[in-house]
Scaffold this active site. Structure first.
Site, PDB file in Angstrom:
ATOM      1  N   HIS A  87       3.744   1.606   4.536  1.00 18.16           N
ATOM      2  CA  HIS A  87       4.933   0.742   4.638  1.00 18.16           C
ATOM      3  C   HIS A  87       4.905  -0.430   3.651  1.00 18.16           C
ATOM      4  O   HIS A  87       3.849  -0.988   3.354  1.00 18.16           O
ATOM      5  CB  HIS A  87       5.049   0.181   6.060  1.00 18.16           C
ATOM      6  CG  HIS A  87       3.903  -0.716   6.421  1.00 18.16           C
ATOM      7  ND1 HIS A  87       3.900  -2.063   6.165  1.00 18.16           N
ATOM      8  CD2 HIS A  87       2.706  -0.424   6.961  1.00 18.16           C
ATOM      9  CE1 HIS A  87       2.750  -2.579   6.565  1.00 18.16           C
ATOM     10  NE2 HIS A  87       2.001  -1.612   7.041  1.00 18.16           N
ATOM     11  N   HIS A 132       1.568   6.928 -11.213  1.00 21.81           N
ATOM     12  CA  HIS A 132       1.128   8.223 -10.686  1.00 21.81           C
ATOM     13  C   HIS A 132       0.127   7.976  -9.563  1.00 21.81           C
ATOM     14  O   HIS A 132      -0.915   7.357  -9.794  1.00 21.81           O
ATOM     15  CB  HIS A 132       0.477   9.035 -11.818  1.00 21.81           C
ATOM     16  CG  HIS A 132      -0.045  10.374 -11.389  1.00 21.81           C
ATOM     17  ND1 HIS A 132      -0.721  11.209 -12.242  1.00 21.81           N
ATOM     18  CD2 HIS A 132      -0.010  11.041 -10.210  1.00 21.81           C
ATOM     19  CE1 HIS A 132      -1.064  12.315 -11.613  1.00 21.81           C
ATOM     20  NE2 HIS A 132      -0.646  12.236 -10.372  1.00 21.81           N
TER      21      HIS A 132
END
Ligand code: COA
Length: 207
Positions: free
Chosen positions: A135, A144
């Protein structure tokens, strides 16, 4: 029939194409500067090089850059957008992306990745197989997150950084831009721009 162009006939490109087919792209063409030696990528055809794609972007409903190098992916996506390409975002049907997360254009999310609520993820991200981004994370452009890597809540990652396979990042940690986090590292404190860090806990080994 909807048409997707993928720039970069790599192993990563095959995973992008496979996910794209599963989420409804009906016709997929690859473009790669390895032509004319290479004509296929898995079961898909390589129909042109990057210059030919730039000239043909308006014949595709979506375009995506499947190049692992974050800086090169950024440069190629910028060229394509300037040429009028509509950048696709590919989310494998077996990934879980919160409806309260935001993903930038040209991003890919592979199978079993989990992107939790209130994450802000920039353009051109690769959220690789089985990674988790918890979150309120904030990821810059062309990041990446490799297979199995885990970012705890409220982690920040700067543009073009690469979190290696199986690495973990402690909650609230700030990772700068163009950082490489080595495979299996555990990052427990802030990492400045341009560093490579490895190990448990992660330590810098160079720029
Ligand atoms: C961190 C990394 C980029 C370094 O690559 P490199 O610059 O070629 O470094 P080298 O392999 O020459 O290793 C340099 C030193 O760091 C050590 N090292 C490299 N990667 C390491 C890692 N992940 N964890 C611990 N130590 C590591 C090496 O053992 C070596 O130590 P030594 O000098 O004592 O012998 C690379 O090893 C890595 O982890 N890449 C991530 C791969 C990945 O996630 N792939 C997924 C693609 S989807």
């Amino acid at each position: 029939m909807n048409r997707l162009a993928i720039l970069g006939a790599s192993g990563h490109g095959k995973v992008v194409a496979d996910a794209a087919a599963l989420c409804g792209w009906e016709h997929i063409d690859f473009f790669d500067d390895g032509l004319p030696e290479r004509k296929v990528c898995g079961v898909w055809s390589i129909v042109g090089d990057s210059a030919q794609l730039l000239a043909a972007v308006d014949t595709y409903d979506g375009v995506i850059v499947a190049i692992g190098n974050n800086a090169i992916r950024r440069a190629k996506q910028q060229q394509l957008v300037q040429a009028g390409a509509v950048m696709a975002t590919i989310i494998h049907p077996a990934a879980v992306v919160s409806k309260h997360a935001h993903l930038g254009a040209g991003s890919v999310v592979f199978a079993t990745a989990v992107i939790n609520p209130f994450c802000e993820i920039g353009d051109g991200a690769i959220l690789n197989t089985g990674c988790s981004v918890d979150h309120d994370c904030s990821l810059g452009a062309f990041v990446h997150v490799s297979p199995g890597a885990r970012l705890a809540g409220q982690v920040q990652v700067g543009d073009e950084s690469w979190v290696g396979i199986g690495a973990s990042v402690r909650q609230l940690t700030c990772i700068g831009a163009r950082v490489t986090v080595g495979a299996g590292a555990v990052v427990v404190s802030a990492v400045a721009n341009d560093l490579t860090v490895v190990g448990v806990p992660a330590r810098a080994i160079g720029k």
